[in-house]
Design a protein around this motif. Structure first.
Motif, PDB file in Angstrom:
ATOM      1  N   HIS A 151      38.964  60.055  36.298  1.00 26.68           N
ATOM      2  CA  HIS A 151      40.349  59.594  36.389  1.00 26.68           C
ATOM      3  C   HIS A 151      41.335  60.717  36.151  1.00 26.68           C
ATOM      4  O   HIS A 151      42.466  60.501  35.717  1.00 26.68           O
ATOM      5  CB  HIS A 151      40.558  58.381  35.477  1.00 26.68           C
ATOM      6  CG  HIS A 151      39.620  57.294  35.879  1.00 26.68           C
ATOM      7  ND1 HIS A 151      39.882  56.440  36.935  1.00 26.68           N
ATOM      8  CD2 HIS A 151      38.361  57.027  35.471  1.00 26.68           C
ATOM      9  CE1 HIS A 151      38.823  55.657  37.126  1.00 26.68           C
ATOM     10  NE2 HIS A 151      37.883  55.995  36.250  1.00 26.68           N
ATOM     11  N   CYS A 207      41.861  51.940  37.696  1.00 25.47           N
ATOM     12  CA  CYS A 207      42.297  52.185  36.320  1.00 25.47           C
ATOM     13  C   CYS A 207      43.797  52.002  36.163  1.00 25.47           C
ATOM     14  O   CYS A 207      44.313  52.019  35.056  1.00 25.47           O
ATOM     15  CB  CYS A 207      41.882  53.582  35.868  1.00 25.47           C
ATOM     16  SG  CYS A 207      42.925  54.901  36.533  1.00 25.47           S
ATOM     17  N   CYS A 251      43.066  59.265  41.594  1.00 26.28           N
ATOM     18  CA  CYS A 251      41.991  59.702  40.689  1.00 26.28           C
ATOM     19  C   CYS A 251      40.806  60.242  41.496  1.00 26.28           C
ATOM     20  O   CYS A 251      40.536  59.791  42.611  1.00 26.28           O
ATOM     21  CB  CYS A 251      41.484  58.542  39.848  1.00 26.28           C
ATOM     22  SG  CYS A 251      42.724  57.818  38.780  1.00 26.28           S
TER      23      CYS A 251
HETATM   24 ZN   LIG Z   1      41.531  56.042  37.922  1.00 26.14          ZN
END
Ligand SMILES: [Zn+2]
Lengths: 451, 273
Positions: free
Chosen positions: A275, A287, A292
């Motif tokens: 991430h 997320c 990411c």
């Molecule tokens: Zn992420």
């Protein structure tokens, strides 16, 4: 930061003295901290704030492979009588054995010590979306048994724990190890969470439930961190001050080992390399952020790209419907096709590898890494594509004039997290470390003289 | 574990060969892929020697922990098949057959001939092979095939015995290159020995492939990542595992199982020949 760690070590040693544990060693430990210099061969074991002097000695033997008592004095800074006492204790407990002699260097021949690998065992369980991988390792952190079972899927947490306990029991029986030689079980899983999948597992006391079901001490951790610890335990990081395991299974993460100690962060999520942003305007990630590494170039993204191109999906042999494999399974199929020479599969992996390499350079620059080990099931199958790309990218490592980054493929990439989960047990049961500064209750009391 | 869904695989190897080498993890991945479709798993157990392996079979049979066994690395005086028969454990052999047990075989003779033809075609007249342990049946099969094919092609061939470890690969390579009549090409029985041999040759100042050609067996990431990348024999280890798993599934489900063969390996030319 070092000062803080040294102080913490001193306090822990002091606590050990008060608890009657390794009393004779505490002065030695302080000496070792102040007198520590850069003897690289010894550094791995000494620079850690061990919870006891016995732990420090055991860790030094583990790190060295074989070492003489004189070597231990040099490695730990303890006095000869202390080493002699602690080694005798370790031999009596069956953890250490004498093994032949070092080659004579003019003086008298030195007896070498090493871990008795078959004296203790540890169980490691990697709980991933599609698979639960179990490993039983010996004291040296080497897997002596391994089995992969279907993942939890839609099963209730209590049922999963019951199944896990049965499977752990069968693994121990299968190897024929007495229960009292199994130190415990490590259970690791991916992601920024304390239980493997959200909702149903929320609030479920996984650790205590598994302890009750197995009768073994249970330690929990993040899978990438565990993979890093497994690498450290097996000697894969050598004497590096700053090392990392770049883990790729279904997701991507990194485990950090700084001065021989895994760095977890306050929530256990340090090293979430999946991430890290590699594309400021990239797609949204699960997320909550965007661009990411995982959503741009992780195994999921590679599989999605291959499935979106019918010709590639067919050439690779990706199956649909009930026979559809997990993301990890599809990624492995794409990797094998690339190895067979399928050009489109190869170019998809190479494109992913460039992003992974970029993130690896970020990590290396942030941590001033000396060693980066690629590990996890996805690198086990696709490492030959990713490794050269990551190596090439790290030629642009910021501190390259000071040192290079040694990029390697793990020797146990396929089961790294399960093996690492077992190493977690070995560490917490045998060579526990003190984490952070812990003040004694009464700051004004006079230290008692050591016996 | 229900006790009826695992297939056992014991790997007997000296403790200093840590864990399982890349070859076996890829082999097991292939087996697992096919077995998982039937809800079965592979129980891998790494032991030091055949005595420990036999003890494991007795334990597994006693606890009913596995419902079949995959037997690997057949040896010349192999005590294991008789024990497995006595225990009543169903067996699939990966390699040279055992009476009464279905086998999945590799064409070692064909592979050795392919390697020799490749090297002879490049003009090599004196070649060496760093073999695996001579107690293994397939090591002997390869040795016999190599000597026969070399004789037919007018090539001089020597075989030195290694133990699959990096140390033996390096040591034997240095010894071969130190001979008065050193070989111009070396074939290795696995990947670890070949990679170590390549390093040893480079340290001795040999330019590969200009002064010396090298071929590795067991094409793994190690061979591809070596510098220069190693020419290897093309065995699809994953497919080998899949074939073994298919035989296992038929066996435990009570269906007839025929002997199967892996496709004959061909040379994958890279940068060391
Ligand atoms: Zn992420």
């Amino acid at each position: 930061m070092r000062e803080r760690a040294a102080e913490a070590a001193a306090w822990r040693a002091w606590e050990g003295v008060r608890a009657g544990d390794g009393g004779a060693g505490w002065v030695g430990l302080l000496v070792c901290w102040h007198g520590r210099t850069g003897d690289r061969a010894d550094r791995g074991a000494v620079s850690k704030p061990h919870a006891s002097s016995k732990a420090a000695v055991l860790d030094a033997i583990r790190a060295a492979g074989t070492i003489s008592r004189v070597g231990l004095i040099n490695a730990t800074g303890f006095t000869a009588p202390t080493i002699s006492t602690l080694v005798r204790k370790l031999i009596n407990e069956g953890l250490v054995v004498e093994t032949g002699h070092a080659e004579s260097t003019g003086g008298k021949r030195r007896v070498l010590l090493q871990l008795d690998h078959a004296s203790r065992y540890a169980v490691g369980v990697h709980l991933d979306d599609g698979t639960m991988t179990y490993a039983l390792t010996n004291l040296g952190g080497v897997a002596v048994a391994r089995i992969a079972r279907p993942g939890p899927g839609a099963e209730e947490p209590a049922a999963v724990v019951a199944r896990m306990a049965g499977e752990i029991g069968a693994l121990i029986d299968g190897v024929g190890v007495e229960r009292d030689r199994v130190l415990g079980a490590g259970l690791v899983f991916p992601g920024p969470r304390t239980t493997p999948s959200p909702r149903r597992w929320e609030g479920f006391p996984l650790g205590p439930a598994l302890e009750r079901a197995t009768g073994l001490p249970v330690v929990l951790d993040n899978d990438a961190t565990a993979a890093a610890l497994g690498e450290q335990w097996a000697g894969g990081f050598g004497t590096a001050t700053a090392a990392a395991a770049l883990y790729m299974g279904t997701g991507i993460g990194a485990g950090l080992v700084i001065n021989g100690i895994t760095y977890r962060g306050p929530s256990g999520n340090a090293g979430e390399l999946g991430h890290v942003c590699v594309h400021a305007d990239g797609p949204d990630c699960w997320c909550g952020a965007r661009g990411c590494l995982e959503v741009v170039a992780g195994p999921d993204a590679v599989v999605a790209a291959a499935r979106a191109d019918r010709a590639v999906a067919e050439a690779v042999g990706l199956r649909d419907g009930a026979k559809r494999a997990s993301v990890a399974g599809d990624f492995a199929a794409i990797s094998r096709a690339a190895r067979r020479g399928e050009p489109r599969a190869l170019s998809m992996l190479e494109s992913s590898a460039r992003y992974v390499a970029t993130a690896a350079r970020t990590l290396a620059n942030l941590m001033d890494l000396e060693v980066l080990v690629l590990t996890g099931p996805s690198f086990a199958v696709a490492g030959s594509v990713y490794l050269p790309v990551v190596r090439e990218e790290l030629r642009a490592f910021f501190s390259r004039s000071a040192h290079a980054v040694d990029v390697r493929l793990s020797r146990s990439a396929a089961s790294a997290s399960a093996i690492g989960a077992a190493a977690l047990v070995l560490e917490s049961e045998l060579v526990p470390l003190s984490h952070g500064l812990r003040l004694p209750e009464n700051l004004d009391s006079e230290p008692e003289p050591a016996a | 574990m229900t006790g009826t869904s695992a297939v056992g695989l014991v790997l007997a190897r000296p403790p200093r060969l840590l864990g399982a080498e890349p070859f076996f993890m890829e082999f097991i991945a292939g087996i697992e892929e096919r077995l998982a479709e039937r809800g079965r798993s592979v129980l891998l157990h790494v032991v030091a020697d055949h005595a420990a392996e036999i003890a494991a079979y007795r334990r597994w049979a006693g606890h009913r922990l596995v419902d079949a066994v995959i037997l690997v690395n057949r040896t010349v005086d192999d005590a294991r098949p008789a024990v497995l028969r006595e225990l009543g454990l169903p067996v699939v052999v990966a390699g040279e057959p055992v009476e009464g047990a279905p086998a999945v075989r590799r064409d070692d003779v064909g592979s050795v001939r392919a390697a020799l033809t490749h090297l002879a075609g490049l003009g090599h007249r004196r070649i060496a092979r760093v073999s695996g342990p001579s107690t293994l049946v397939h090591t002997r099969v390869r040795t016999a095939a190599l000597l026969e094919a070399a004789g037919a092609a007018g090539v001089e061939a020597v075989v030195v015995e290694g133990d699959y470890s990096e140390e033996s690969g390096a040591k034997l390579t240095a010894q071969l290159l130190g001979r008065a009549e050193a070989p111009s090409a070396i074939v290795y029985d696995n990947d670890l020995m070949a990679v170590a041999g390549l390093h040893a040759a480079k340290e001795l100042g040999r330019r590969v492939p200009r002064d010396l050609s090298l071929i590795a067996w067991d094409d793994s990431s190690l061979c591809r990542l070596a510098s220069p990348a190693l020419t290897t024999m093309s065995l699809d280890v994953h497919l080998f595992g899949e074939l073994v798993a298919e035989s296992v599934v038929r066996l435990v489900e009570g269906e007839p199982v025929a002997e199967r063969w892996c496709p004959t390996e061909t040379v994958v030319p890279r940068e060391t020949t």
